[in-house]
Design a protein around this motif. Structure first.
Motif, mmCIF file in Angstrom:
data_model
loop_
_atom_site.group_PDB
_atom_site.id
_atom_site.type_symbol
_atom_site.label_atom_id
_atom_site.label_comp_id
_atom_site.label_asym_id
_atom_site.label_seq_id
_atom_site.Cartn_x
_atom_site.Cartn_y
_atom_site.Cartn_z
ATOM 1 N N TYR A 25 -9.040 2.754 -1.689
ATOM 2 C CA TYR A 25 -9.554 2.078 -2.882
ATOM 3 C C TYR A 25 -10.702 2.830 -3.562
ATOM 4 C CZ TYR A 25 -10.939 -1.489 -6.156
ATOM 5 O OH TYR A 25 -11.238 -2.155 -7.333
ATOM 6 N N ASP A 60 -0.486 3.305 -4.840
ATOM 7 C CA ASP A 60 -1.913 3.089 -5.038
ATOM 8 C C ASP A 60 -2.221 2.428 -6.380
ATOM 9 O OD1 ASP A 60 -2.671 4.378 -2.571
ATOM 10 O OD2 ASP A 60 -2.114 6.267 -3.532
ATOM 11 N N TYR A 112 0.804 -1.223 0.000
ATOM 12 C CA TYR A 112 0.000 0.000 0.000
ATOM 13 C C TYR A 112 0.839 1.276 0.000
ATOM 14 C CZ TYR A 112 -3.189 -3.560 1.852
ATOM 15 O OH TYR A 112 -3.896 -4.723 2.062
ATOM 16 N N SER A 143 -3.780 -2.656 -8.921
ATOM 17 C CA SER A 143 -4.108 -1.997 -7.656
ATOM 18 C C SER A 143 -4.632 -3.057 -6.698
ATOM 19 C CB SER A 143 -5.168 -0.901 -7.864
ATOM 20 O OG SER A 143 -6.348 -1.466 -8.406
ATOM 21 N N SER A 144 -4.804 -2.660 -5.440
ATOM 22 C CA SER A 144 -5.327 -3.582 -4.429
ATOM 23 C C SER A 144 -6.637 -3.052 -3.884
ATOM 24 C CB SER A 144 -4.325 -3.753 -3.277
ATOM 25 O OG SER A 144 -4.920 -4.474 -2.209
ATOM 26 N N ASN A 156 -6.545 -1.669 -0.369
ATOM 27 C CA ASN A 156 -5.930 -0.374 -0.104
ATOM 28 C C ASN A 156 -6.957 0.561 0.550
ATOM 29 O OD1 ASN A 156 -4.968 2.386 -0.511
ATOM 30 N ND2 ASN A 156 -3.467 1.517 -1.919
#
Length: 303
Positions: A286, A141, A138, A279-280, A283
């Motif tokens: 998000y 981003d 993280y 991306s996660s 996060n």
């Protein structure tokens, strides 16, 4: 029964492990275990069972777990809708890109900043392996990167990879006075006879390794993470290099004739790579990341 327990259920279902769920949620394993036990006592139903396959829902617990996941999804949607309605997108998006994908960013940033001038955007040039690591932690981003197709299919569910409309076209750049400059195109075999400067990345390390597997040494002058240094070195007549054609668009070295780009006839050494943005969804930012991804779609760059 509380929302925290619903979050615990979601993470256990996702990871099939109470210990990994605890790590991901930054709480102790005992805290999750005790919380789930209290919920099971309250409901009078065992929700999970442990086996060699991990922690999985019981038959009687499946419908309750399904409803719990719907609750979590609804809460997340409420939060996202509230953020959209009140236009409270604030903060900073940290983006990293490999050099060959940097050219995608100006149009996307222009579209996004027009609607969200209050969002600070930081863009960093970075090697693909570091991008993936930083996305997982993280500290980034969004990453514009390349991923081996064999790795892409094994990414964790929370890592979202969207492919870009990108043609991995590479060109050899040579000095204007080089004998190679008078050829229509080059082959991989031509690269063995000249000093070469390469961008510092796992991709180019693999590229050199594959060439040297032919039992012929490659004369690598040096590696650098600065594409401008590569082009200046070529312009000075010290070496040749291989770069993405995207890095040579509207390039002053090319336009003034100081370096000559040539097509690579056997340009098929990147069959195992997918190019896209990663991306996660875990996060904390998000919701903002999803909003930025919408602008990548608007730019027409996503497949």
């Amino acid at each position: 029964m509380n929302l925290e327990q619903m979050e615990y259920i979601k993470e256990i279902v996702h990871t099939k492990s109470i210990s990994i769920a605890a790590q991901n949620l930054h709480v102790s394993q005992s805290a999750i275990s005790q919380s789930i036990s209290l919920l099971e006592k309250e409901l009078g139903i065992q929700l999970f069972k442990r086996s060699r396959f991990g922690t999985t829902p019981t038959e009687e617990g499946k419908s309750i777990i399904h409803n719990a996941l719907k609750i979590v999804e609804s809460i997340e949607k409420i939060k996202e809708d509230a953020q959209n309605i009140t236009s409270t997108f604030t903060g900073e998006i940290k983006i990293a890109a490999i050099p060959s994908l940097m050219n995608f960013l100006p149009k996307i940033l222009s579209l996004f900043k027009k609607d969200f001038p209050q969002i600070k955007i930081t863009v960093i040039e970075m090697e693909s392996k570091r991008i993936l690591k930083n996305i997982k932690e993280y500290s980034l981003d969004l990453g514009f990167t390349s991923i081996k197709k064999s790795l892409e299919i094994s990414l964790p569910d929370h890592l979202l990879f969207s492919k870009l409309e990108y043609n991995a076209d590479f060109q050899v750049i040579v000095p204007k006075d080089s004998p190679l400059a008078f050829k229509q195109s080059l082959t991989i075999e031509d690269l063995y006879d000249y000093p070469i400067v390469l961008y510092t990345s796992q991709f180019w390390e693999d590229f050199i390794y594959s060439l040297e597997n032919n039992n012929r040494p490659i004369n690598v002058l040096f590696h650098t993470s600065n594409s401008e240094v590569i082009k200046r070195t070529i312009a000075e007549g010290l070496a040749i290099s291989v770069l993405s054609s995207y890095l040579l668009t509207d390039d002053p070295y090319v336009e003034t004739g100081r370096i000559i780009p040539l097509s690579l006839a056997d340009n098929n050494f990147v069959p195992d790579l997918s190019f896209g943005c990663i991306s996660s969804e875990k996060n904390p930012q998000y919701a903002l990341i999803k909003k930025f991804l919408e602008y990548i779609h608007k730019s027409g760059n996503l497949i």
